[in-house]
Design a protein around this motif. Structure first.
Motif, mmCIF file in Angstrom:
data_model
loop_
_atom_site.group_PDB
_atom_site.id
_atom_site.type_symbol
_atom_site.label_atom_id
_atom_site.label_comp_id
_atom_site.label_asym_id
_atom_site.label_seq_id
_atom_site.Cartn_x
_atom_site.Cartn_y
_atom_site.Cartn_z
ATOM 1 N N LEU A 122 0.834 -1.202 0.000
ATOM 2 C CA LEU A 122 0.000 0.000 0.000
ATOM 3 C C LEU A 122 0.874 1.260 0.000
ATOM 4 N N ALA A 123 1.943 1.230 0.792
ATOM 5 C CA ALA A 123 2.793 2.412 0.921
ATOM 6 C C ALA A 123 3.566 2.715 -0.361
ATOM 7 N N ARG A 124 3.798 1.704 -1.187
ATOM 8 C CA ARG A 124 4.521 1.931 -2.442
ATOM 9 C C ARG A 124 3.727 2.788 -3.416
ATOM 10 N N ASN A 125 2.440 2.908 -3.183
ATOM 11 C CA ASN A 125 1.597 3.797 -3.985
ATOM 12 C C ASN A 125 1.506 5.146 -3.266
ATOM 13 N N PRO A 126 2.086 6.206 -3.818
ATOM 14 C CA PRO A 126 2.096 7.503 -3.122
ATOM 15 C C PRO A 126 0.706 8.021 -2.761
ATOM 16 N N ASP A 127 -0.314 7.592 -3.516
ATOM 17 C CA ASP A 127 -1.668 8.069 -3.229
ATOM 18 C C ASP A 127 -2.180 7.571 -1.890
ATOM 19 N N ASN A 149 -3.513 7.001 9.982
ATOM 20 C CA ASN A 149 -3.703 5.788 10.776
ATOM 21 C C ASN A 149 -2.527 5.635 11.746
ATOM 22 N N GLU A 150 -2.605 6.307 12.875
ATOM 23 C CA GLU A 150 -1.517 6.269 13.851
ATOM 24 C C GLU A 150 -1.327 4.882 14.447
ATOM 25 N N THR A 151 -2.402 4.114 14.497
ATOM 26 C CA THR A 151 -2.309 2.749 15.047
ATOM 27 C C THR A 151 -1.371 1.895 14.204
ATOM 28 N N ALA A 152 -1.549 1.980 12.888
ATOM 29 C CA ALA A 152 -0.720 1.175 11.981
ATOM 30 C C ALA A 152 0.747 1.585 12.067
ATOM 31 N N LEU A 153 1.001 2.871 12.027
ATOM 32 C CA LEU A 153 2.385 3.342 12.058
ATOM 33 C C LEU A 153 3.048 3.054 13.402
ATOM 34 N N VAL A 164 8.701 0.418 4.437
ATOM 35 C CA VAL A 164 7.465 1.194 4.573
ATOM 36 C C VAL A 164 7.800 2.642 4.932
ATOM 37 N N PHE A 165 8.685 2.807 5.909
ATOM 38 C CA PHE A 165 9.047 4.165 6.313
ATOM 39 C C PHE A 165 9.897 4.856 5.245
ATOM 40 N N PHE A 166 10.626 4.073 4.463
ATOM 41 C CA PHE A 166 11.367 4.662 3.349
ATOM 42 C C PHE A 166 10.414 5.329 2.363
ATOM 43 N N CYS A 167 9.260 4.683 2.114
ATOM 44 C CA CYS A 167 8.279 5.271 1.193
ATOM 45 C C CYS A 167 7.846 6.657 1.683
ATOM 46 N N PHE A 168 7.698 6.799 2.996
ATOM 47 C CA PHE A 168 7.358 8.104 3.557
ATOM 48 C C PHE A 168 8.537 9.079 3.432
ATOM 49 N N SER A 169 9.764 8.565 3.589
ATOM 50 C CA SER A 169 10.944 9.445 3.579
ATOM 51 C C SER A 169 11.209 10.062 2.218
ATOM 52 N N LEU A 194 20.584 -3.248 4.343
ATOM 53 C CA LEU A 194 21.466 -2.084 4.394
ATOM 54 C C LEU A 194 21.058 -1.035 3.367
ATOM 55 N N ARG A 195 20.662 -1.489 2.207
ATOM 56 C CA ARG A 195 20.326 -0.547 1.145
ATOM 57 C C ARG A 195 19.088 0.273 1.495
ATOM 58 N N VAL A 196 18.059 -0.395 1.986
ATOM 59 C CA VAL A 196 16.830 0.338 2.303
ATOM 60 C C VAL A 196 17.044 1.251 3.510
ATOM 61 N N ALA A 197 17.835 0.810 4.490
ATOM 62 C CA ALA A 197 18.088 1.639 5.678
ATOM 63 C C ALA A 197 18.935 2.862 5.321
ATOM 64 N N LEU A 198 19.960 2.649 4.511
ATOM 65 C CA LEU A 198 20.812 3.770 4.122
ATOM 66 C C LEU A 198 20.076 4.759 3.229
ATOM 67 N N TYR A 199 19.216 4.236 2.365
ATOM 68 C CA TYR A 199 18.450 5.118 1.486
ATOM 69 C C TYR A 199 17.502 5.995 2.318
ATOM 70 N N LEU A 200 16.903 5.413 3.337
ATOM 71 C CA LEU A 200 16.030 6.185 4.224
ATOM 72 C C LEU A 200 16.826 7.302 4.909
ATOM 73 N N LEU A 201 18.036 6.966 5.403
ATOM 74 C CA LEU A 201 18.867 7.970 6.064
ATOM 75 C C LEU A 201 19.316 9.050 5.081
ATOM 76 N N LEU A 202 19.586 8.657 3.836
ATOM 77 C CA LEU A 202 19.980 9.628 2.817
ATOM 78 C C LEU A 202 18.865 10.639 2.576
ATOM 79 N N ASN A 203 17.629 10.150 2.531
ATOM 80 C CA ASN A 203 16.494 11.055 2.348
ATOM 81 C C ASN A 203 16.337 11.996 3.544
#
Length: 750
Positions: free
Chosen positions: A113-118, A126-130, A154-159, A238-247
């Motif tokens: 779901l998060a991969r779709n920006p819409d 939805n604070e419960t989910a996060l 999931v959090f990378f999609c937000f970042s 490592l890739r997804v974590a580093l990409y999130l930090l880069l954002n």
């Protein structure tokens, strides 16, 4: 369709919209099914749908032009046998409270779901989910790499959107990612050690016929296969974590927090990996960090350059490009440039000059390296110079890139490089282009070549006329400055300067440009240097003296007395002129130049003092009156402390030679300067009565040797009528190189 208040917002999801959708039909369907939209607004709906249909295409095209880490793609473990639905989000959250497999499934569904920006806006509400996702990541990330990777994704999609960075900070996902990365890098080291131990045992007991060794070999192969599987999953994490930090590092305050938690060391440690996609991300992150001094210093403390050198060259074009850009940022630091040379990057970067895609960046790095004099000579042992010379000549009538010509100017400052540039018709083609286009930068390169003694300097005899012809013309001032500077470097014995001055009528030009304010200071300084060069010729010196240039030089000296470079070069002109009878008489008898030189004898600039001392020594030899003044002033200055000591010292039995036979001081109450027997004789520094002054011991300890006329370092013979060795012109700020000494032809006289 959108009200100011979110409560009156009706959201319409168009799942069937793609590049092949019929916009008109879809617009009619939307208007029919949504009663809130009036049929009269059908054209507006079509326009909005057309915009949505083409938005993704334009974004994809723009993405291809940028060099950045590629978007994260679905990885192993993300496959699902059902389609995620935003309306079932509560069911997916329930799965996060089950065992690990169910948690992975629930997190994967939310990820789809998060991969779709819409969907991000709705997930944000939805604070419960996060909150559940953040809690599971914090508690269970060590139990499952797949689970940690999925939730961070999931959090990378937000970042990817700056407006959601506050959400990630709220749940402290960035700090958690730093801890996860650090832990995984330690696990990687343990895996490497374990695998290496097994391999050593296997190599030590390598016997194919031993069943136990066969089992060890199978175990090693099994461990190796498991290691590769774990490594693949770890690199995804490592890739997804580093990409999130880069954002997140878009905010410099957040980046500073990362730096405090040692992000640079973690990234440099990750450079040991083989995954090109991961390396592109890591190097991109380091490149972003490197623009800040603190981060650059962190990189300098560890083996960053050595690890980057292993990536140059490489077949992955994006990785090579971003690595070169990082090296370019680091090359502004002198110490890191030294490490680049030590890491053997010089020939590697030179080889990239042939790659059109990487040529510009590689040349910029090489330019920075060429700024250090200790590295200039190394370019002679590569094929760099032939390549850049070819690039210069291939430009034709087009303007030469600033990076290319600046690089060539630096290279030409080295003697061996200059000789290579002049090989074949190199100098001829450079002169032809410079004179045709009146290019001051090209002429600056030629000027650097001309400063080196040896075969390359003699080649300039053929172009003296061409250079002299440019001076009288109304050319651009910068170009004329370089032409004058090139001529000033031509201290060639076979060159007839008198003929050059007459044929091109240069004397009036030189005299006119000695007037303060007649031109820019740079041009006036070059004129003074030019006069110093031609004054080595006796006939030229006479010609200049008759033209009234000497008074003009004194006037200029008065006007520029605060500028050390002007003073130094003018004094050097006087030094050259006192060698010749005609000009020596003018300087001594018709001007107050010796008085100026006596004042400058104690200048704070050591180089000015040296040239003054040598000039005054010659004047003292030929004029008795000035000789006494010079001798008195030198004695008073050099021995001021000694004089004070002698005048004030009381009788001491330990040193009876300071006093007379009756115990009275030699000097008593008289002026010490009236004691002519303490003056230096004309034959050297030995006093008339045979005693030796304290200055002699100072000179002896410093290694100063006496010349034939008693002047240290002097190479003059025949009563100064001829010179045994042509003295070198003082180096200017333009031509000064740290690896060469100023005024190496002179030493100070006492």
């Amino acid at each position: 369709m959108q009200a100011d208040d979110a409560r009156y917002l009706k959201r319409i999801r168009l799942k069937s919209l793609n590049s092949n959708t019929d916009i008109a039909s879809l617009a009619r369907k939307v208007v029919e099914e949504c009663r809130l939209i009036s049929p009269s607004r059908l054209p507006e709906v079509e326009q909005l749908l057309f915009y949505l249909q083409n938005r993704k295409k334009s974004a994809e095209k723009k993405e291809k032009k940028q060099i950045k880490p590629r978007d994260l793609t679905p990885f192993e473990g993300m496959e699902l046998d059902e389609e995620a639905n935003i309306n079932s989000i509560d069911d997916y959250v329930e799965l996060l409270y089950e065992d690990i497999p169910e948690k992975i499934r629930g997190a994967t569904l939310i990820l789809h779901l998060a991969r779709n920006p819409d969907n991000l806006e709705e997930l944000l509400q939805n604070e419960t989910a996060l909150g559940a996702l953040a809690r599971v990541l914090r508690e269970d990330w060590k139990q499952s790499v797949d689970l940690a990777t999925t939730i961070i994704y999931v959090f990378f999609c937000f970042s990817s959107f700056s407006q959601f960075h506050g959400l990630i900070t709220h749940y402290k996902i960035g700090v958690l990612c730093m801890s996860i990365i650090e832990h995984e890098l330690k696990r990687y080291d343990l895996w490497q050690d374990e695998l290496l131990k097994k391999k050593k045992v296997l190599d030590f007991l390598k016997r194919d016929d031993d069943p136990d060794n066969q089992n060890l070999k199978k175990e090693y192969e099994k461990a190796l296969k498991k290691y590769h599987g774990l490594l693949t999953k770890q690199e995804q994490l490592l890739r997804v974590a580093l990409y999130l930090l880069l954002n997140l590092s878009e905010d410099t305050r957040t980046e500073l927090k990362m730096r405090n938690k040692n992000i640079v060391h973690l990234l440099v440690k990750t450079l040991d990996r083989d995954s090109e996609e991961l390396l592109v991300l890591v190097v991109s992150f380091l490149k972003k960090l490197s623009i800040f001094l603190e981060n650059k210093n962190d990189m300098a403390e560890i083996d960053t350059v050595e690890k980057l050198a292993k990536l140059v060259p490489c077949e992955h074009e994006d990785l090579l490009n971003v690595t070169l850009r990082l090296l370019l940022n680091l090359s502004f630091d002198t110490g890191l440039r030294s490490k680049m040379v030590q890491a053997d990057l010089l020939p590697k970067l030179t080889s990239l000059l042939g790659d059109e895609a990487q040529r510009q960046i590689a040349m910029c790095i090489l330019y920075h390296i060429s700024m250090d004099d200790r590295f200039k000579s190394m370019f002679a042992y590569t094929d760099c110079i032939p390549q850049v010379m070819k690039m210069l000549f291939d430009c034709g009538d087009e303007r030469i890139d600033a990076e290319l010509i600046s690089f060539c100017i630096n290279l030409a400052a080295n003697k061996r490089n200059a000789q290579i540039m002049c090989e074949g018709n190199g100098l001829k083609m450079l002169m032809k282009r410079a004179l045709k286009h009146k290019d001051p930068l090209m002429m600056k390169m030629i000027r650097n070549i001309s400063q080196h003694d040896g075969p390359s300097k003699n080649l300039f005899i053929d172009y003296v006329g061409d250079l002299a012809a440019q001076i009288g013309l109304k050319e651009e001032e910068e170009f004329v400055i370089e032409c004058l500077g090139t001529l000033s470097n031509l201290t060639i014995p076979d060159l007839d300067w008198e003929l050059v001055l007459k044929e091109y009528n240069l004397v009036p030009y030189l005299k006119d440009h000695l007037k303060p304010g007649s031109a820019e200071d740079d041009l006036i300084l070059e004129v003074v240097i030019m006069i110093g060069t031609v004054s080595m010729d006796d006939s030229c010196a006479v010609m200049l003296a008759k033209s009234g240039i000497i008074p003009a030089l004194i006037e200029l000296l008065n006007a520029q007395q605060e500028d050390d470079e002007f003073v130094c070069q003018i004094v050097y002109v006087f030094y050259q002129m006192v060698f010749h009878q005609a000009t020596r008489d003018v300087i001594i008898k018709e001007t107050q130049a010796p008085a100026y030189l006596i004042d400058l004898m104690h200048d704070k600039n050591a180089e000015i003092r040296k040239v003054c001392d040598n000039t005054l020594d010659i004047i003292a030899e030929y004029d008795v009156e000035w000789g006494k003044k010079i001798q008195s002033e030198k004695f008073r200055w050099h021995n001021s402390q000694w004089l004070e000591m002698v005048e004030n010292r009381q009788m001491d039995e330990a040193e009876p030679f300071m006093y007379g036979d009756d115990g009275e001081p030699y000097l008593q109450n008289g002026d010490i300067l009236e004691r002519s027997d303490l003056f230096y004789s004309a034959d050297g520094i030995i006093p008339v009565d045979g005693a030796i002054s304290p200055e002699f011991f100072t000179d002896f300890q410093n290694g100063d040797l006496l010349g034939p006329q008693g002047f240290p370092g002097s190479s003059l013979t025949d009563g100064y009528g001829q010179i045994g060795v042509t003295p070198a012109r003082p180096a200017t700020a333009y031509g000064f190189r740290p690896d060469e000494q100023f005024y190496y032809g002179y030493t100070a006289s006492r």
